[in-house]
Design a protein around this motif. Structure first.
Motif, mmCIF file in Angstrom:
data_model
loop_
_atom_site.group_PDB
_atom_site.id
_atom_site.type_symbol
_atom_site.label_atom_id
_atom_site.label_comp_id
_atom_site.label_asym_id
_atom_site.label_seq_id
_atom_site.Cartn_x
_atom_site.Cartn_y
_atom_site.Cartn_z
ATOM 1 N N ASP A 27 9.988 47.058 6.342
ATOM 2 C CA ASP A 27 11.020 46.245 5.705
ATOM 3 C C ASP A 27 11.452 45.058 6.558
ATOM 4 O O ASP A 27 11.773 43.995 6.035
ATOM 5 N N CYS A 28 11.424 45.189 7.856
ATOM 6 C CA CYS A 28 11.806 44.085 8.725
ATOM 7 C C CYS A 28 10.801 42.933 8.598
ATOM 8 O O CYS A 28 11.184 41.774 8.461
ATOM 9 N N ALA A 29 9.528 43.253 8.616
ATOM 10 C CA ALA A 29 8.489 42.223 8.473
ATOM 11 C C ALA A 29 8.560 41.568 7.098
ATOM 12 O O ALA A 29 8.461 40.336 6.979
ATOM 13 N N VAL A 30 8.744 42.371 6.064
ATOM 14 C CA VAL A 30 8.850 41.836 4.707
ATOM 15 C C VAL A 30 10.072 40.928 4.594
ATOM 16 O O VAL A 30 10.005 39.828 4.036
ATOM 17 N N SER A 31 11.188 41.359 5.147
ATOM 18 C CA SER A 31 12.418 40.570 5.101
ATOM 19 C C SER A 31 12.280 39.271 5.898
ATOM 20 O O SER A 31 12.691 38.203 5.437
ATOM 21 N N LYS A 32 11.705 39.364 7.078
ATOM 22 C CA LYS A 32 11.538 38.173 7.923
ATOM 23 C C LYS A 32 10.668 37.142 7.209
ATOM 24 O O LYS A 32 10.976 35.947 7.209
ATOM 25 N N LYS A 33 9.586 37.595 6.595
ATOM 26 C CA LYS A 33 8.685 36.692 5.888
ATOM 27 C C LYS A 33 9.381 36.045 4.680
ATOM 28 O O LYS A 33 9.193 34.860 4.412
#
Length: 82
Positions: A27-33
């Motif tokens: 979720d962190c990677a998805v959110s950052k992107k």
């Protein structure tokens, strides 16, 4: 996280801060992107300590201080922990 990352930036402003998380809970990677907080469905993982989503209090710190998020394959995490 905020104190550590803030101290890094204060002493080495050009440092790149890269977070990492397992693919089953990315979720962190998805959110950052996406540039906004996104809640994702969680899967089973050996990394059970990170099976929660990034929270509304943590997200602003990640947006400000983290340059990128690396998503790690679960098999690599499993074998490196043996």
């Amino acid at each position: 996280m905020q104190n550590f990352d803030s101290a890094l930036r204060a002493n080495w402003p050009d440092v790149k801060i890269i977070a990492a998380e397992p693919e089953a809970v990315d979720d962190c990677a998805v959110s950052k992107k996406a540039g906004k907080l996104i809640v994702t469905q969680k899967s089973d993982t050996v990394c059970d300590g990170v099976r929660t989503n990034v929270g509304k209090n943590t997200w602003p710190m990640i947006q400000e201080l983290v340059d990128d998020v690396s998503v790690l394959l679960l098999c690599r995490i499993y074998f490196s922990s043996r």
